[in-house]
Design a protein around this motif. Structure first.
Motif, PDB file in Angstrom:
ATOM      1  N   THR A 178       0.839  -1.201   0.000  1.00 20.87           N
ATOM      2  CA  THR A 178       0.000   0.000   0.000  1.00 20.87           C
ATOM      3  C   THR A 178       0.871   1.246   0.000  1.00 20.87           C
ATOM      4  O   THR A 178       0.688   2.162  -0.800  1.00 20.87           O
ATOM      5  N   GLY A 180       3.962   1.548  -0.880  1.00 20.11           N
ATOM      6  CA  GLY A 180       4.707   1.655  -2.133  1.00 20.11           C
ATOM      7  C   GLY A 180       3.848   2.234  -3.249  1.00 20.11           C
ATOM      8  O   GLY A 180       4.270   3.120  -3.981  1.00 20.11           O
ATOM      9  N   LEU A 181       2.618   1.762  -3.352  1.00 14.82           N
ATOM     10  CA  LEU A 181       1.717   2.248  -4.408  1.00 14.82           C
ATOM     11  C   LEU A 181       1.418   3.733  -4.198  1.00 14.82           C
ATOM     12  O   LEU A 181       1.463   4.534  -5.131  1.00 14.82           O
ATOM     13  N   GLU A 182       1.122   4.095  -2.960  1.00 18.82           N
ATOM     14  CA  GLU A 182       0.780   5.492  -2.677  1.00 18.82           C
ATOM     15  C   GLU A 182       1.950   6.422  -2.962  1.00 18.82           C
ATOM     16  O   GLU A 182       1.790   7.477  -3.577  1.00 18.82           O
ATOM     17  N   TYR A 238       6.570  15.193  -9.434  1.00 19.70           N
ATOM     18  CA  TYR A 238       7.818  15.432 -10.162  1.00 19.70           C
ATOM     19  C   TYR A 238       7.689  15.221 -11.654  1.00 19.70           C
ATOM     20  O   TYR A 238       8.688  15.073 -12.339  1.00 19.70           O
ATOM     21  N   ASN A 239       6.450  15.223 -12.193  1.00 19.47           N
ATOM     22  CA  ASN A 239       6.397  14.975 -13.625  1.00 19.47           C
ATOM     23  C   ASN A 239       7.079  16.102 -14.390  1.00 19.47           C
ATOM     24  O   ASN A 239       7.029  17.259 -14.005  1.00 19.47           O
ATOM     25  N   GLY A 240       7.796  15.719 -15.414  1.00 18.88           N
ATOM     26  CA  GLY A 240       8.525  16.701 -16.213  1.00 18.88           C
ATOM     27  C   GLY A 240       9.870  17.101 -15.629  1.00 18.88           C
ATOM     28  O   GLY A 240      10.638  17.810 -16.263  1.00 18.88           O
ATOM     29  N   GLU A 241      10.174  16.622 -14.402  1.00 16.39           N
ATOM     30  CA  GLU A 241      11.409  17.069 -13.738  1.00 16.39           C
ATOM     31  C   GLU A 241      12.673  16.657 -14.477  1.00 16.39           C
ATOM     32  O   GLU A 241      13.690  17.307 -14.357  1.00 16.39           O
ATOM     33  N   THR A 297       4.428   5.936  -4.987  1.00 12.33           N
ATOM     34  CA  THR A 297       4.718   6.013  -6.418  1.00 12.33           C
ATOM     35  C   THR A 297       3.819   7.029  -7.103  1.00 12.33           C
ATOM     36  O   THR A 297       4.275   7.863  -7.879  1.00 12.33           O
ATOM     37  N   VAL A 298       2.526   6.958  -6.785  1.00 17.40           N
ATOM     38  CA  VAL A 298       1.584   7.878  -7.424  1.00 17.40           C
ATOM     39  C   VAL A 298       1.896   9.320  -7.027  1.00 17.40           C
ATOM     40  O   VAL A 298       1.924  10.222  -7.871  1.00 17.40           O
ATOM     41  N   THR A 299       2.165   9.547  -5.736  1.00 14.25           N
ATOM     42  CA  THR A 299       2.474  10.898  -5.284  1.00 14.25           C
ATOM     43  C   THR A 299       3.720  11.428  -5.978  1.00 14.25           C
ATOM     44  O   THR A 299       3.737  12.567  -6.452  1.00 14.25           O
ATOM     45  N   ALA A 300       4.752  10.584  -6.042  1.00  8.74           N
ATOM     46  CA  ALA A 300       5.999  11.030  -6.665  1.00  8.74           C
ATOM     47  C   ALA A 300       5.773  11.374  -8.136  1.00  8.74           C
ATOM     48  O   ALA A 300       6.282  12.377  -8.641  1.00  8.74           O
ATOM     49  N   ALA A 301       4.975  10.539  -8.816  1.00  5.28           N
ATOM     50  CA  ALA A 301       4.722  10.795 -10.236  1.00  5.28           C
ATOM     51  C   ALA A 301       4.004  12.134 -10.404  1.00  5.28           C
ATOM     52  O   ALA A 301       4.289  12.897 -11.320  1.00  5.28           O
ATOM     53  N   HIS A 302       3.077  12.444  -9.493  1.00  6.50           N
ATOM     54  CA  HIS A 302       2.365  13.722  -9.575  1.00  6.50           C
ATOM     55  C   HIS A 302       3.283  14.894  -9.308  1.00  6.50           C
ATOM     56  O   HIS A 302       3.241  15.908  -9.993  1.00  6.50           O
TER      57      HIS A 302
END
Lengths: 290, 339
Positions: free
Chosen positions: B14, B16-18, B27-30, B20-25
């Motif tokens: 749980t 790990g999934l959470e 840092y996108n484009g970083e 991952t999603v937060t990080a993707a939100h």
């Protein structure tokens, strides 16, 4: 803008190919969109549904696409008459195959060639494999010919899956509500995250979501689905559509099945309604996001 | 009745999934890297610089009438080796810029940009941010850039770190040492032990800090070790050893003396708890005859026991068997006396 939808998860048996088939047929049959399907999986099951595949004489167990209907041995001296998506990794021309379904064209797999691309380890070559599908799909000729491109991927996190994700505008992760499958989701989300780091903000990859698949009326499936929906952030990516486990979804794949497509069943058929709802959700999302 | 089954996705999964999603939100484009023309890059007038050499100086060549001519030509020659390597292989890490009108303003990579101009390049790899990052982000980016640089001294790294922490905690210099290792390791994306070392050094006294500043102590682990020694004497000898080139292992064994007493105290407070209840006192054994002798001498100083001297008066103090025998006699006699 052409929408490029990738079905991916590195765990096998989750329903990548079935979902690719349903989406492709929904897009072409129901929506009448010009649709290209691409089979990146060396197992070539997706291809085999639409054109005849032959066993590769040079590579045991491998499959190659049948001769292209437009091939004329007398005049095409430069061409061996077959074409597959793997050609892009070898700098060769790619010619889509027509299918029995109007508006639906296919770039089939070629087991051996795809496996060779998947096995690449040398860094310079690897980078080329990763970017090659995107470069191909960015060609104005390709973009101009299709409204939707649907890509099926192998059950791995290797170069072929990465290439598909790099080419994608949207991803769908089909998953069963079971332990190993949820772990598979985690692995796929890593790839999605990595890709989103590399994409420009205005050109982000859109994760349409996790499609709960082969769901049965048992406690495990219900509780895992609930668990996913309760996770912070993750809940936004659990599709509000569910595909149940039904015999019809595999019966329809048999060679002489009748009807051939789920979308040729009566409009009130439960299975058709169920998959139509899921496909509609994916398509609407694809055409409104990104 | 059978227990009701409950299925739950494990906490680790749980989490790990959470994450991952937060990080993707967030840092996108970083990590987007593009190739941009060097001519479109300008310096950010609000950022402090180390160099005075300007982009124009390199685009058009140095002007001998310039009052800073000598300093500028020094700076230019200091860039030559970097320019050479860029000419051969390009830059390894992309520079960082943000969009400013139709130009790009530099966040990190001034030297690489200047050297690329010098190497007669026309464009450069850059990470492009949408807008000017805030102070914390700038200092973090500079940190990440600098971590790669080998020529950066420990002192320079500490100064960078202080900038990051003060903009992170929004505090003054006094508050910097209050940062927790966990926070720091998250902020920098480094391991916890590494962050603990930095935290220790941030708290170091002036003596240690001065040695870091003058580049006499260059190693983070050693500096951290020296900063944590409490006893003054020990610290002085450890510093001396460090300056004489002692290895980290050596310093560790030195500093462990600081903890020796504590360890001993803990041991005696926790008598063994396993096995049968003890019903006799084991007086132990030693290879050192001197130690045995001290015990005997001390016992025999007791006025009441003077007569026991008889067992030891003509003992051969080099013969272990003889000493053991004498000790047994002594114990027996003592037991009788006390009974």
């Amino acid at each position: 803008m052409t929408k490029i939808i990738v079905n991916a998860t590195h765990k096998g048996g989750e329903g990548k190919t079935t979902n690719s088939i349903m989406l492709a047929e929904y897009s072409a049959l129901i929506k009448g969109l010009k649709t290209l399907i691409i089979d990146m999986d060396p197992q070539a099951n997706f291809s085999g549904r639409y054109i005849s595949m032959e066993y590769d004489p040079a590579y045991r167990g491998g499959k190659i696409p049948a001769l292209h209907p437009d091939f004329e041995p007398e005049t095409d001296s430069e061409w061996d008459g077959r074409s597959s998506i793997a050609n892009i990794f070898y700098g060769e021309e790619v010619i889509p195959y027509p299918t029995a379904i109007p508006n639906l064209e296919l770039l089939p797999a070629h087991s051996h060639k795809l496996q060779e691309a998947e096995a690449v380890t040398k860094n310079e070559v690897l980078e080329k494999v990763h970017l090659q599908l995107r470069r191909f799909l960015e060609l104005p000729d390709v973009r101009g010919s299709y409204d939707v491109i649907i890509i099926d991927t192998p059950p791995s996190k290797g170069p072929l899956t990465i290439a598909a994700i790099k080419a994608a505008s949207h991803i769908v992760i089909p998953a069963q509500m079971e332990q190993f499958s949820i772990e598979g989701i985690y692995g796929m989300l890593q790839l999605w995250k990595q890709e989103s780091y590399y994409r420009a903000k205005e050109n982000q990859i859109d994760l349409i979501g996790i499609l709960p698949n082969q769901v049965r009326d048992i406690k495990l499936h219900k509780q895992f689905l609930e668990g996913l929906k309760l996770m912070k952030g993750v809940s936004d990516y659990v599709m509000p559509r569910v595909i149940k486990k039904r015999a019809i979804y595999t019966e329809i794949l048999v060679e002489d099945a009748n009807p051939k497509s789920i979308f040729e069943l009566p409009k009130t058929n439960v299975a058709r309604l169920e998959y139509e709802a899921a496909c509609l959700y994916i398509m609407e999302r694809a055409f409104t996001h990104g | 009745m059978a227990k009701k089954k409950v299925f739950q996705i494990s906490n680790a999964l749980t989490e790990g999934l959470e994450e991952t999603v937060t990080a993707a939100h967030n840092y996108n484009g970083e990590l987007r890297v593009e190739i941009i023309p060097l001519k479109k890059i300008e310096l950010d007038p609000e950022n402090p610089r180390d160099l005075i050499l300007s982009f124009e100086d390199l685009h058009h060549g140095l002007d001998k009438e310039d009052k800073d001519y000598s300093r500028k030509s020094e700076e230019k020659s200091s860039l030559l080796s970097l320019a050479n390597s860029i000419h051969e292989q390009g830059i390894i890490n992309p520079i960082v810029v943000y969009k400013f009108g139709d130009k790009y303003r530099l966040v990190a990579g001034e030297r690489r940009t200047l050297a690329s101009i010098l190497a007669k390049k026309t464009d450069i790899q850059a990470k492009i941010l949408d807008k000017k990052p805030n102070d914390l982000k700038i200092s973090l980016l500079q940190w990440m850039e600098n971590v790669e640089r080998k020529d950066l001294s420990l002192w320079e790294r500490l100064k960078n770190l202080e900038k990051i922490i003060s903009s992170f905690l929004k505090c003054d210099n006094e508050g910097i040492a209050t940062v927790m290792p966990v926070e720091l390791s998250r902020l920098l994306g480094c391991s916890l032990p590494h962050a603990m070392n930095y935290c220790a050094v941030l708290k170091a006294d002036n003596q240690v800090k001065e040695l870091i500043r003058s580049n006499k102590i260059k190693n983070l682990e050693k500096a951290a070790l020296l900063s944590t020694i409490k006893s003054n004497e020990l610290k002085i000898s450890a510093i001396e050893a460090c300056l004489n080139g002692a290895t980290l292992k050596k310093l560790k064994s030195l500093s462990s003396q600081d903890k020796f007493k504590k360890k001993f105290a803990i041991k005696t407070m926790n008598p063994r708890t396993q096995g049968r209840q003890a019903s006799l006192v084991n007086l132990g054994s030693t290879k050192k005859i001197n130690v045995a002798r001290i015990i005997v001498d001390s016992v025999l100083k007791n006025e009441k026991l003077l007569h026991l001297n008889q067992y030891f008066s003509d003992l051969n103090w080099t013969d272990y068997n003889a000493i053991n025998h004498a000790f047994r006699q002594l114990l027996k006699t003592l037991e009788q006396i006390e009974a």
